[in-house]
Design an enzyme around this catalytic site. Structure first.
Site, short mmCIF file in Angstrom:
data_model
loop_
_atom_site.label_atom_id
_atom_site.label_comp_id
_atom_site.label_asym_id
_atom_site.label_seq_id
_atom_site.Cartn_x
_atom_site.Cartn_y
_atom_site.Cartn_z
CE LYS A 6 8.33 11.19 0.20
NZ LYS A 6 7.89 10.03 -0.61
CB THR A 25 8.87 3.94 -2.01
OG1 THR A 25 10.13 4.59 -2.14
CG2 THR A 25 9.02 2.67 -1.20
CB ILE A 57 5.54 13.47 -1.18
CG1 ILE A 57 5.81 14.76 -1.95
CG2 ILE A 57 5.41 12.28 -2.13
CD1 ILE A 57 7.09 14.75 -2.77
NE ARG A 95 10.68 2.44 1.72
CZ ARG A 95 10.19 1.25 1.42
NH1 ARG A 95 10.93 0.37 0.76
NH2 ARG A 95 8.96 0.91 1.74
CE1 TYR A 113 11.58 9.86 0.18
CE2 TYR A 113 11.45 8.48 -1.79
CZ TYR A 113 11.13 8.72 -0.46
OH TYR A 113 10.36 7.81 0.22
CE1 TYR A 141 24.01 -4.36 -1.57
CE2 TYR A 141 25.08 -3.78 -3.63
CZ TYR A 141 24.93 -4.64 -2.56
OH TYR A 141 25.70 -5.76 -2.46
#
Length: 290
Positions: free
Chosen positions: A160, A43, A202, A137, A132, A106
């Site tokens: 993560k 990102t 991270i 998000r 992740y 999405y």
């Protein structure tokens, strides 16, 4: 994979193009300042705005420049399982040491869908896979039971965790094998996640203070808990300012102020607002970073 501080490195641009020379300079900066892993095309690296040719160029450059000194981990996730598989195969072919795979966004997915998604990706590569989880998000959460199920797959080796839910992190730790790694995905949660059995971070802010963030991780690992906590608190305000606007807008501004890159982003992201820039610079000066 790694223990300690891995950087989700920014992608430098100049006049709309990827600036490879500046990217190589950043890699040297991180290796010289004890960063433990380089995470490319995340990102923070604005991966969603890069075309396939640019992605491959960045992977090749990172692999060649790092030259096995630290792990090079490539973000290969998307909301299309087939595309994620293709991205992962390319990363493997180009010499990556591992991949970081975000949950589908999405179109989202059920927990059953997440298991199938990650199983397909892991089955297409011999590389270690890091899950992740960033529901802020993607609007998708990987439940602890799902992480535990995926951890049964040999090359799914870590997660993560950027949910911000420490109870969830504890439940993951309770359910997964001892050698499964948990990395903080939030810079303000590194010490709390270490306390929950985590293995590092991270990081976004490691783009700016790589040596200091690795020192914080090392202090915790050597049982200097108070020293580690003091560093987490010392940089708490700066971490907050790194998210005064959507990542990576503030961190690119900060790296620019250090003189490493142009303050250039790709739309739909735009440079930091002047008021936020002033606060960011003020805190960097307070911390003697500038």
């Amino acid at each position: 994979m790694f223990n300690g501080s891995g950087v989700a490195v920014v992608t430098p641009f100049k006049n709309g193009e990827v600036d490879i020379k500046k990217f190589e300079d950043l890699i040297d900066f991180h290796i010289n300042n004890n960063t433990q892993a380089l995470i490319v095309l995340g990102t923070t690296g604005e991966a969603s705005t890069l075309d396939n040719e640019e992605r491959e160029l960045l992977i090749k450059t990172a692999v060649q420049k790092v030259d096995k000194r630290i792990p090079v981990i490539i973000g290969t996730g998307s909301n299309n399982t087939a595309a994620s598989v293709t991205n992962t195969k390319i990363a493997e072919e180009l010499g990556a040491d591992g991949v970081l795979v975000v949950t589908p966004y999405y179109n989202k997915a059920t927990q059953k869908g997440l298991i199938k998604h990650y199983t397909e990706i892991a089955g297409a590569t011999k590389l270690p896979v890091i899950l992740y989880n960033v529901p802020g998000r993607t609007n998708v959460n990987i439940n602890p039971e799902t992480v535990a199920e995926l951890a049964k797959i040999e090359n799914i080796v870590a997660v993560k965790e950027a949910s911000g839910d420490l109870s969830q992190v504890l439940e993951i730790k309770r359910l997964v094998p001892e050698d499964f790694k948990i990395y903080s995905g939030n810079d303000d949660n590194v010490i709390p996640i270490y306390a929950c059995g985590g293995h590092g971070v991270i990081s976004v802010i490691a783009n700016v203070i790589p040596k200091e963030f690795q020192k914080m991780c090392s202090l915790f690992s050597s049982n200097d808990l108070q020293g580690a906590l003091q560093l987490q608190l010392k940089y708490k305000k700066l971490i907050d300012l790194m998210f005064s606007e959507v990542n990576p807008i503030p961190v690119k501004a900060a790296v620019h102020k250090l003189g490493y890159i142009d303050n250039e982003l790709r739309l739909p992201l735009t440079p930091i607002e002047e008021s936020n820039m002033m606060l960011l610079v003020e805190e960097m000066k307070n911390l003697q970073i500038l």
